[in-house]
Design an enzyme around this catalytic site. Structure first.
Site, PDB file in Angstrom:
ATOM      1  NE  ARG A  90      -2.694  -7.759  -4.244  1.00  0.00           N
ATOM      2  CZ  ARG A  90      -3.449  -8.186  -3.256  1.00  0.00           C
ATOM      3  NH1 ARG A  90      -2.940  -8.362  -2.065  1.00  0.00           N
ATOM      4  NH2 ARG A  90      -4.710  -8.454  -3.462  1.00  0.00           N
ATOM      5  CB  SER A  95      -4.170  -6.650   4.727  1.00  0.00           C
ATOM      6  OG  SER A  95      -3.778  -5.390   4.243  1.00  0.00           O
ATOM      7  CE  LYS A 104     -14.075  -7.123   3.685  1.00  0.00           C
ATOM      8  NZ  LYS A 104     -12.842  -6.583   3.080  1.00  0.00           N
ATOM      9  CG  HIS A 158      -1.870  -1.047   1.415  1.00  0.00           C
ATOM     10  ND1 HIS A 158      -1.957  -1.813   2.559  1.00  0.00           N
ATOM     11  CD2 HIS A 158      -2.840  -1.503   0.583  1.00  0.00           C
ATOM     12  CE1 HIS A 158      -2.928  -2.692   2.425  1.00  0.00           C
ATOM     13  NE2 HIS A 158      -3.477  -2.540   1.235  1.00  0.00           N
TER      14      HIS A 158
HETATM   15  O1  PNS Z   1      -8.766  -2.927   0.486  1.00  0.00           O
HETATM   16  P1  PNS Z   1     -10.023  -3.509  -0.117  1.00  0.00           P
HETATM   17  O2  PNS Z   1     -10.845  -4.214   0.943  1.00  0.00           O
HETATM   18  O3  PNS Z   1      -9.724  -4.380  -1.293  1.00  0.00           O
HETATM   19  O4  PNS Z   1     -10.879  -2.245  -0.652  1.00  0.00           O
HETATM   20  C1  PNS Z   1     -12.146  -2.394  -1.280  1.00  0.00           C
HETATM   21  C2  PNS Z   1     -12.851  -1.030  -1.427  1.00  0.00           C
HETATM   22  C3  PNS Z   1     -12.870  -0.296  -0.115  1.00  0.00           C
HETATM   23  C4  PNS Z   1     -12.144  -0.182  -2.462  1.00  0.00           C
HETATM   24  C5  PNS Z   1     -14.291  -1.278  -1.956  1.00  0.00           C
HETATM   25  O5  PNS Z   1     -14.848  -2.331  -1.236  1.00  0.00           O
HETATM   26  C6  PNS Z   1     -15.199  -0.052  -1.803  1.00  0.00           C
HETATM   27  O6  PNS Z   1     -14.979   0.966  -2.402  1.00  0.00           O
HETATM   28  N1  PNS Z   1     -16.236  -0.198  -0.960  1.00  0.00           N
HETATM   29  C7  PNS Z   1     -17.172   0.849  -0.672  1.00  0.00           C
HETATM   30  C8  PNS Z   1     -18.550   0.445  -1.120  1.00  0.00           C
HETATM   31  C9  PNS Z   1     -18.747   0.737  -2.592  1.00  0.00           C
HETATM   32  O7  PNS Z   1     -18.619   1.854  -3.056  1.00  0.00           O
HETATM   33  N2  PNS Z   1     -19.086  -0.302  -3.379  1.00  0.00           N
HETATM   34  C10 PNS Z   1     -19.378  -0.140  -4.781  1.00  0.00           C
HETATM   35  C11 PNS Z   1     -18.420  -0.864  -5.646  1.00  0.00           C
HETATM   36  S1  PNS Z   1     -19.109  -2.424  -6.126  1.00  0.00           S
END
Ligand code: PNS
Length: 172
Positions: free
Chosen positions: A94, A133, A45, A21
């Site tokens: 990645r 993570s 979560k 990150h």
């Molecule tokens: O680090 P991560 O868990 O891979 O991040 C995922 C993240 C936070 C980018 C994604 O889950 C997100 O933006 N969630 C917020 C909800 C949202 O906007 N969802 C619409 C997209 S399907």
């Protein structure tokens, strides 16, 4: 955010922040006037660290990058981006296995925002290609060495967290 300022949001769980990150943060911060690294507050979560702990960790590890701001959000990314008047999200890629999931999120976000939120992908540096993570947590949970994966202050917090959980009789 003024219109002449180019800003981007780097959203994620950051549970915890890794060198992968940090690599994306450093590179994205070079490309924009302001980079807002934002922790998703996802109540569905069960994270290892609270949102406040994750924000604090991100602030600590980015304190030498002046144009990085750390924040948190809940709900949809497009709503949060609209509130901040930011039109670009940053995500790290990645490996090919990330691609399908990321493509789906980015296309959903572009559609839902009527073109107001686009995603820019940075391919992570090869040395971090296999870092996640969840693997960091698993390694730490079983007493493995995570010094290659996270900064020393983060490693100390992870180890402390597992000690606390065990002291509470929770078997992580
Ligand atoms: O680090 P991560 O868990 O891979 O991040 C995922 C993240 C936070 C980018 C994604 O889950 C997100 O933006 N969630 C917020 C909800 C949202 O906007 N969802 C619409 C997209 S399907």
């Amino acid at each position: 955010m003024g219109n002449d300022m180019k800003a981007a949001i780097y959203p994620g769980s950051f549970d915890p922040v890794t060198y992968g990150h940090i690599d994306v943060i450093r590179r994205a911060a070079e490309m924009f006037d302001e980079l807002i690294v934002s922790v998703l507050d996802n109540r569905a979560k069960t994270p290892l660290f609270s949102v406040e702990e994750r924000v604090k960790m991100l602030q600590d590890v980015t304190r030498d990058i002046p144009n990085v701001k750390v924040d948190s959000f809940h709900g949809l990314l497009i709503d949060y981006a609209r509130r901040l008047n930011v039109h670009i999200a940053i995500r790290g890629l990645r490996a090919i296995t990330d691609f399908e999931y990321e493509l789906q999120i980015s296309q959903t976000n572009r559609k839902l925002s009527n073109g107001n939120l686009d995603t820019i992908f940075l391919t992570t540096s090869l040395e971090y290609a296999y870092l996640s993570s969840s693997s960091v947590k698993e390694i730490a949970c079983f007493g493995g060495d995570i010094s290659q994966c996270v900064p020393p202050e983060v490693a100390a917090l992870i180890e402390q967290k597992y000690r606390e959980l065990r002291a509470q009789g929770i078997n992580p």
